[in-house]
Write an enzyme that holds these catalytic residues in place. Structure first.
Site, mmCIF file in Angstrom:
data_model
loop_
_atom_site.group_PDB
_atom_site.id
_atom_site.type_symbol
_atom_site.label_atom_id
_atom_site.label_comp_id
_atom_site.label_asym_id
_atom_site.label_seq_id
_atom_site.Cartn_x
_atom_site.Cartn_y
_atom_site.Cartn_z
ATOM 1 N N GLN A 6 -13.079 -8.396 -15.863
ATOM 2 C CA GLN A 6 -13.820 -9.552 -16.406
ATOM 3 C C GLN A 6 -14.519 -9.124 -17.698
ATOM 4 O O GLN A 6 -15.515 -8.415 -17.648
ATOM 5 C CB GLN A 6 -14.856 -10.025 -15.380
ATOM 6 C CG GLN A 6 -15.678 -11.211 -15.860
ATOM 7 C CD GLN A 6 -16.858 -11.519 -14.955
ATOM 8 O OE1 GLN A 6 -17.266 -10.669 -14.162
ATOM 9 N NE2 GLN A 6 -17.415 -12.700 -15.058
ATOM 10 N N GLY A 7 -13.992 -9.537 -18.817
ATOM 11 C CA GLY A 7 -14.552 -9.137 -20.112
ATOM 12 C C GLY A 7 -15.466 -10.209 -20.674
ATOM 13 O O GLY A 7 -15.127 -10.861 -21.668
ATOM 14 N N SER A 41 -19.459 -9.810 -20.511
ATOM 15 C CA SER A 41 -20.705 -9.249 -21.052
ATOM 16 C C SER A 41 -20.459 -8.359 -22.266
ATOM 17 O O SER A 41 -19.434 -7.687 -22.365
ATOM 18 C CB SER A 41 -21.408 -8.414 -19.987
ATOM 19 O OG SER A 41 -21.667 -9.204 -18.859
ATOM 20 N N SER A 43 -16.540 -4.088 -14.648
ATOM 21 C CA SER A 43 -16.312 -3.458 -13.338
ATOM 22 C C SER A 43 -14.843 -3.114 -13.142
ATOM 23 O O SER A 43 -13.964 -3.938 -13.418
ATOM 24 C CB SER A 43 -16.700 -4.416 -12.215
ATOM 25 O OG SER A 43 -18.044 -4.753 -12.285
ATOM 26 N N GLU A 101 -17.997 -17.205 -8.925
ATOM 27 C CA GLU A 101 -18.526 -15.850 -8.748
ATOM 28 C C GLU A 101 -19.778 -15.865 -7.875
ATOM 29 O O GLU A 101 -19.988 -14.986 -7.062
ATOM 30 C CB GLU A 101 -18.864 -15.236 -10.113
ATOM 31 C CG GLU A 101 -19.419 -13.816 -10.009
ATOM 32 C CD GLU A 101 -19.757 -13.190 -11.367
ATOM 33 O OE1 GLU A 101 -19.774 -13.905 -12.369
ATOM 34 O OE2 GLU A 101 -20.006 -11.980 -11.388
ATOM 35 N N ASN A 132 -31.662 -12.035 -11.040
ATOM 36 C CA ASN A 132 -32.542 -12.867 -10.200
ATOM 37 C C ASN A 132 -33.613 -13.581 -11.019
ATOM 38 O O ASN A 132 -34.018 -14.688 -10.675
ATOM 39 C CB ASN A 132 -33.177 -12.013 -9.099
ATOM 40 C CG ASN A 132 -32.195 -11.768 -7.959
ATOM 41 O OD1 ASN A 132 -30.994 -12.077 -8.082
ATOM 42 N ND2 ASN A 132 -32.675 -11.242 -6.854
ATOM 43 N N GLU A 133 -34.064 -12.959 -12.107
ATOM 44 C CA GLU A 133 -35.064 -13.634 -12.957
ATOM 45 C C GLU A 133 -34.462 -14.926 -13.516
ATOM 46 O O GLU A 133 -35.110 -15.973 -13.540
ATOM 47 C CB GLU A 133 -35.500 -12.722 -14.121
ATOM 48 C CG GLU A 133 -36.336 -11.512 -13.719
ATOM 49 C CD GLU A 133 -35.487 -10.340 -13.246
ATOM 50 O OE1 GLU A 133 -34.236 -10.447 -13.250
ATOM 51 O OE2 GLU A 133 -36.072 -9.321 -12.854
HETATM 52 C C1 LIG Z 1 -22.749 -3.611 -11.178
HETATM 53 C C2 LIG Z 1 -22.507 -4.584 -12.279
HETATM 54 C C3 LIG Z 1 -21.240 -5.047 -12.499
HETATM 55 C C4 LIG Z 1 -20.992 -5.929 -13.540
HETATM 56 N N1 LIG Z 1 -19.691 -6.312 -13.778
HETATM 57 C C5 LIG Z 1 -19.421 -7.080 -14.848
HETATM 58 C C6 LIG Z 1 -18.061 -7.377 -15.178
HETATM 59 O O1 LIG Z 1 -17.107 -6.957 -14.508
HETATM 60 N N2 LIG Z 1 -17.819 -8.119 -16.277
HETATM 61 C C7 LIG Z 1 -18.820 -8.617 -17.050
HETATM 62 O O2 LIG Z 1 -18.525 -9.312 -18.005
HETATM 63 N N3 LIG Z 1 -20.132 -8.328 -16.782
HETATM 64 C C8 LIG Z 1 -20.441 -7.566 -15.700
HETATM 65 N N4 LIG Z 1 -21.759 -7.235 -15.418
HETATM 66 C C9 LIG Z 1 -22.813 -7.681 -16.339
HETATM 67 C C10 LIG Z 1 -23.787 -8.650 -15.760
HETATM 68 O O3 LIG Z 1 -23.234 -9.940 -15.687
HETATM 69 C C11 LIG Z 1 -25.035 -8.585 -16.654
HETATM 70 O O4 LIG Z 1 -25.615 -7.304 -16.455
HETATM 71 C C12 LIG Z 1 -26.041 -9.641 -16.344
HETATM 72 O O5 LIG Z 1 -25.547 -10.897 -16.717
HETATM 73 C C13 LIG Z 1 -27.384 -9.380 -17.063
HETATM 74 O O6 LIG Z 1 -27.191 -9.214 -18.421
HETATM 75 P P1 LIG Z 1 -27.776 -7.936 -19.205
HETATM 76 O O7 LIG Z 1 -27.424 -6.710 -18.414
HETATM 77 O O8 LIG Z 1 -27.272 -8.028 -20.622
HETATM 78 O O9 LIG Z 1 -29.339 -8.082 -19.169
HETATM 79 P P2 LIG Z 1 -30.247 -8.972 -20.112
HETATM 80 O O10 LIG Z 1 -29.706 -10.343 -20.188
HETATM 81 O O11 LIG Z 1 -30.474 -8.222 -21.382
HETATM 82 O O12 LIG Z 1 -31.557 -8.986 -19.267
HETATM 83 C C14 LIG Z 1 -32.466 -7.893 -19.230
HETATM 84 C C15 LIG Z 1 -33.659 -8.311 -18.381
HETATM 85 O O13 LIG Z 1 -34.305 -9.455 -18.965
HETATM 86 C C16 LIG Z 1 -34.350 -10.520 -18.021
HETATM 87 N N5 LIG Z 1 -34.122 -11.813 -18.704
HETATM 88 C C17 LIG Z 1 -33.144 -12.105 -19.581
HETATM 89 N N6 LIG Z 1 -33.225 -13.396 -19.954
HETATM 90 C C18 LIG Z 1 -34.270 -13.927 -19.276
HETATM 91 C C19 LIG Z 1 -34.850 -15.209 -19.208
HETATM 92 N N7 LIG Z 1 -34.365 -16.225 -19.927
HETATM 93 N N8 LIG Z 1 -35.928 -15.392 -18.401
HETATM 94 C C20 LIG Z 1 -36.434 -14.379 -17.662
HETATM 95 N N9 LIG Z 1 -35.923 -13.141 -17.679
HETATM 96 C C21 LIG Z 1 -34.855 -12.909 -18.468
HETATM 97 C C22 LIG Z 1 -33.208 -10.236 -17.062
HETATM 98 O O14 LIG Z 1 -33.397 -10.864 -15.839
HETATM 99 C C23 LIG Z 1 -33.263 -8.729 -16.964
HETATM 100 O O15 LIG Z 1 -34.231 -8.305 -16.058
HETATM 101 C C24 LIG Z 1 -22.042 -6.378 -14.367
HETATM 102 C C25 LIG Z 1 -23.339 -5.924 -14.131
HETATM 103 C C26 LIG Z 1 -23.577 -5.023 -13.108
HETATM 104 C C27 LIG Z 1 -24.979 -4.548 -12.884
#
Ligand SMILES: Cc1cc2nc3c(=O)[nH]c(=O)nc-3n(C[C@H](O)[C@H](O)[C@H](O)COP(=O)(O)OP(=O)(O)OC[C@H]3O[C@@H](n4cnc5c(N)ncnc54)[C@H](O)[C@@H]3O)c2cc1C
Length: 397
Positions: free
Chosen positions: A126-127, A129, A163, A247, A382-383
Site C-alpha cells: 500500500q503506497g 503514506s 508494510s 481498512e 487514534n488522535e
Molecule cells: C505499523 C505501521 C504500518 C503501516 N503501513 C502502512 C502501509 O502499508 N502503507 C501506507 O501507506 N502507510 C502505512 N502506515 C502509515 C500510517 O497510515 C501513518 O503512520 C498514519 O496515517 C499516521 O501518519 P504519520 O505517521 O505521518 O503521522 P502524522 O500524521 O505526522 O502524525 C503525528 C502525530 O500527530 C497527530 N496528529 C496529526 N494530525 C492531527 C490532527 N489533525 N489532530 C490531532 N492530532 C493529529 C497524530 O495523531 C500523531 O500522533 C503504517 C504505519 C504503521 C505504524
C-alpha cells in the site's frame, strides 16, 4: 435487542472451529500463540489453505470468489481463527485493493489481478503514506506525469511505512497527477506499480522490536503503463477513501484482545500469579471492557443496523480496541517481570527458540508489547479518530 448468535450462526462457528483445528499446521499455531515472528511462507501456507476452502476473501462478492458471508459470519470467522492461533489476514491485496478493483477496475484489470491475489501469487504493497503525508494524506507529493505519447506515466517520489514491501511484487499508490488542482484532493490518481520496475528501490526500516516489516520506497523516474491507472485520472482520492473504509473495519481486533487475554491468564498461572489479587482484578477489568467492546460491535452487526459499520462507530471501535490491546500487552510484560528483559531478535523465530534466555512463553512478550505501539497509529491514528468522533457527535467544528 438480542445480542445472541442464532443457531445457524453457532453452527457456522463450529464449522470454522473444526476447519482450523483440522487444517492449521501445528508449527504456525505455536508461533502465533507464543507471539513469535511469522515468515512469508507461514502466511502463504495458511492463505492457500483458506483459499482452497473458499474462505480467503470474505469481503469479496461471490462472483469474484468471495464466500458470500454476511457481517456476522465475518465477525465469527475472524474471532474463531484468531482464537485458534491462526495468522491474521494481513495482505493488502486481499483486504484493500481487491474491493477497489472490483468496484472501480476495468474488466482487464480484474481479470489480470484478482485471480493472482486470491492464489497469493501476488502480494501488494500500500503506497499511500509519505514523509509529510500520513494523517494528512491529501498532501501526497509523489508525482506521476503522463508522457507525451500518452502511453506511460513517469513517477517520482518517496513512500514510507510501506508494510511488507519486502514480500510484495506490486504496489497500489496514490500519486499527484495535477499539481494545479484547486483542492489537493482533486489532483490525485490511483496507480498500480510493478515493484520490479527500474528506478524503484525498497529500503527496510528497523522497528522498535527489531523487525523490518516496514519500508521506505523510493521512486526515481519509474515508468508505469497507462492501463495501470485505476478509474479516472485525478479521481484517485475517492478510490483511496473507499479503500480506507475497508481498512478500518476489522481494526478493533476483538479476537486478538481475547487471544491475548487468554495468554495473560495462562502466563499468570505459569508464573505463580494465579492468586495475585491485584493482577486478577486488572484482568477482570480487561474482561469487562472487552465484553463492552464486543457488545458495541455486535449491536452494529445486529439486524436492522444495515450491512456496514458506519465510519464514526468504526473509529470508536478502533480507539477502544487498540487501547485495550496495548494495555493487555503491557500487563503481559508485568506478568513476565524481569523475565521480559532478555531480548534477542533471533530468538523470536521458532527455530532459534532454544537460544532464548527464558521460557518459550516469555520470549516474545516484550517484543509484542513494543510492536503493539503501532496499532493506535496505522489505519489512521487514534488522535485523528477522536477528531472524527467529536466532529460527528458533538458538532463542535
Ligand atoms: C505499523 C505501521 C504500518 C503501516 N503501513 C502502512 C502501509 O502499508 N502503507 C501506507 O501507506 N502507510 C502505512 N502506515 C502509515 C500510517 O497510515 C501513518 O503512520 C498514519 O496515517 C499516521 O501518519 P504519520 O505517521 O505521518 O503521522 P502524522 O500524521 O505526522 O502524525 C503525528 C502525530 O500527530 C497527530 N496528529 C496529526 N494530525 C492531527 C490532527 N489533525 N489532530 C490531532 N492530532 C493529529 C497524530 O495523531 C500523531 O500522533 C503504517 C504505519 C504503521 C505504524
Amino acid at each position: 435487542m438480542r445480542l445472541q448468535f442464532t443457531a445457524a450462526e453457532e453452527a457456522f462457528r463450529q464449522e470454522v472451529r473444526a476447519f482450523v483445528r483440522a487444517k492449521l499446521p501445528a508449527d504456525i499455531k505455536r508461533k502465533v500463540e507464543l507471539g513469535l515472528r511469522l515468515e512469508h511462507a507461514d502466511y502463504l501456507t495458511w492463505f492457500n489453505l483458506l483459499e482452497e476452502r473458499g474462505w480467503l476473501t470474505p469481503g469479496w462478492p461471490p462472483e469474484h470468489g468471495g464466500p458470500g458471508w454476511n457481517h456476522v459470519q465475518r465477525y465469527i470467522f475472524d474471532e474463531e481463527t484468531l482464537l485458534a492461533g491462526a495468522p491474521r489476514i494481513i495482505a493488502s491485496g486481499i483486504q484493500m485493493l481487491g474491493p477497489v478493483l472490483i468496484a472501480f477496475g476495468t474488466p482487464d484489470q480484474k481479470a489480470r489481478y484478482l485471480p493472482d491475489i486470491r492464489a497469493s501469487r501476488t502480494w501488494w504493497a500500500q503506497g499511500f503514506s509519505e514523509p509529510g503525508a500520513g494523517s494528512d494524506l491529501a498532501a501526497v507529493r509523489t508525482t506521476a506525469v503522463l508522457e507525451p505519447d500518452g502511453k506511460h506515466f513517469v513517477v517520482n517520489g518517496h513512500k514510507v511505512w510501506t508494510s511488507y514491501a519486502q514480500w510484495c511484487s506490486m504496489m497500489f499508490a496514490l500519486v499527484r497527477t495535477d499539481p494545479t488542482a484547486a483542492k489537493p484532493q482533486e489532483g490525485i490518481s490511483f496507480l498500480l506499480i510493478d515493484m520490479k520496475s527500474p528506478g524503484l528501490t525498497v529500503r527496510p526500516i528497523r522497528m522498535l522490536e527489531g523487525g523490518t516489516d516496514l519500508n521506505e520506497c523510493f521512486l526515481d523516474n519509474v515508468r508505469v503503463p497507462v492501463e495501470n491507472l485505476v478509474g479516472e485520472l485525478h479521481k484517485g482520492w475517492s478510490y483511496g477513501k473507499y479503500l480506507l473504509g475497508h481498512e478500518r473495519t476489522g481494526i478493533a481486533g476483538i479476537g486478538s484482545c481475547k487471544q491475548q487475554l487468554a495468554r495473560a491468564r495462562q502466563l499468570a498461572a505459569q508464573q505463580g500469579l494465579a492468586d495475585d489479587a491485584l493482577l486478577q482484578a486488572r484482568l477482570a477489568q480487561f474482561e469487562v471492557e472487552l465484553i463492552a467492546l464486543e457488545a458495541t460491535a455486535l449491536r452494529l452487526l445486529a439486524p436492522g443496523q444495515g450491512s456496514r459499520t458506519p465510519a464514526v462507530e468504526a473509529s470508536m471501535l478502533k480507539v477502544r480496541g487498540t487501547e485495550l490491546r496495548q494495555a493487555i500487552y503491557e500487563t503481559l510484560v508485568d506478568i513476565a517481570g524481569p523475565d521480559a528483559l532478555p531480548f534477542s531478535t533471533e530468538a523470536q523465530f521458532l527455530e532459534h527458540l532454544d537460544e532464548a534466555a527464558v521460557a518459550p512463553e516469555l520470549t516474545a512478550v516484550a517484543a509484542n508489547c513494543l510492536d503493539a505501539r503501532k496499532v493506535s497509529i496505522y489505519g489512521g491514528t487514534n488522535e485523528v479518530q477522536r477528531n472524527l468522533i467529536a466532529r460527528a457527535t458533538l458538532e463542535v467544528y
